[in-house]
Design a protein around this motif. Structure first.
Motif, mmCIF file in Angstrom:
data_model
loop_
_atom_site.group_PDB
_atom_site.id
_atom_site.type_symbol
_atom_site.label_atom_id
_atom_site.label_comp_id
_atom_site.label_asym_id
_atom_site.label_seq_id
_atom_site.Cartn_x
_atom_site.Cartn_y
_atom_site.Cartn_z
ATOM 1 N N ILE A 129 0.852 -1.187 0.000
ATOM 2 C CA ILE A 129 0.000 0.000 0.000
ATOM 3 C C ILE A 129 0.886 1.234 0.000
ATOM 4 O O ILE A 129 1.772 1.374 0.847
ATOM 5 C CB ILE A 129 -0.910 0.018 1.248
ATOM 6 N N ASN A 130 0.677 2.142 -0.972
ATOM 7 C CA ASN A 130 1.346 3.436 -0.983
ATOM 8 C C ASN A 130 0.608 4.360 -0.039
ATOM 9 O O ASN A 130 -0.617 4.464 -0.086
ATOM 10 C CB ASN A 130 1.332 4.058 -2.375
ATOM 11 N N ILE A 131 1.364 5.061 0.820
ATOM 12 C CA ILE A 131 0.765 6.010 1.748
ATOM 13 C C ILE A 131 1.338 7.395 1.439
ATOM 14 O O ILE A 131 2.538 7.613 1.579
ATOM 15 C CB ILE A 131 1.061 5.621 3.206
ATOM 16 N N PHE A 132 0.469 8.300 0.997
ATOM 17 C CA PHE A 132 0.856 9.664 0.690
ATOM 18 C C PHE A 132 0.555 10.529 1.905
ATOM 19 O O PHE A 132 -0.588 10.579 2.351
ATOM 20 C CB PHE A 132 0.076 10.195 -0.515
ATOM 21 N N VAL A 133 1.584 11.195 2.444
ATOM 22 C CA VAL A 133 1.402 12.052 3.612
ATOM 23 C C VAL A 133 1.454 13.505 3.145
ATOM 24 O O VAL A 133 2.394 13.910 2.473
ATOM 25 C CB VAL A 133 2.484 11.784 4.672
ATOM 26 N N LYS A 134 0.422 14.264 3.493
ATOM 27 C CA LYS A 134 0.335 15.653 3.040
ATOM 28 C C LYS A 134 -0.436 16.488 4.047
ATOM 29 O O LYS A 134 -1.559 16.148 4.409
ATOM 30 C CB LYS A 134 -0.356 15.708 1.674
ATOM 31 N N SER A 135 0.153 17.592 4.502
ATOM 32 C CA SER A 135 -0.565 18.555 5.344
ATOM 33 C C SER A 135 -1.510 19.340 4.466
ATOM 34 O O SER A 135 -1.169 19.683 3.329
ATOM 35 C CB SER A 135 0.402 19.525 6.007
#
Length: 108
Positions: A100-106
């Protein structure tokens, strides 16, 4: 072989993510154990995005079979993509991997 999933989160969120392996194993089989690894690029990540605890195996479909492996994920650096690899071993000895790709973004 399963397809790669994408997941989005903010750095301060603590969320449980995982996979329902029902379609991946034979009828009557069940998950016996699962391991979880977080990677960023080609290296294992020990800081930034982390996995909390040892994970959870559960019966999400309420059919008496442990079909889902999940784990809590914590933190992560905004603007980075991490990979979560779930390696599930069934009672019959099959080993199934889900990435699973996890994109972290504020957002603020």
């Amino acid at each position: 072989m399963s397809l790669l999933d994408n997941f989005r989160k903010q750095p301060n969120e603590i969320l449980r993510i995982g996979n329902d392996f029902t379609k991946e194993f034979a009828s009557g089989d069940s998950i016996a154990s699962a391991t979880y690894t977080v990677k960023s690029g080609d290296t294992d990540v020990t800081m930034a995005l982390t996995v909390a605890g040892s994970g959870k195996i559960s019966d999400q479909n309420f059919d008496g079979v442990n079909d889902t492996a999940s784990v809590q994920i914590i933190s992560g650096d905004s603007g980075f993509t991490y990979g979560l690899s779930i390696l599930a071993t069934t009672l019959s000895g099959d080993v199934i991997e889900k990435d699973i790709n996890i994109f972290v973004k504020s957002v603020n």
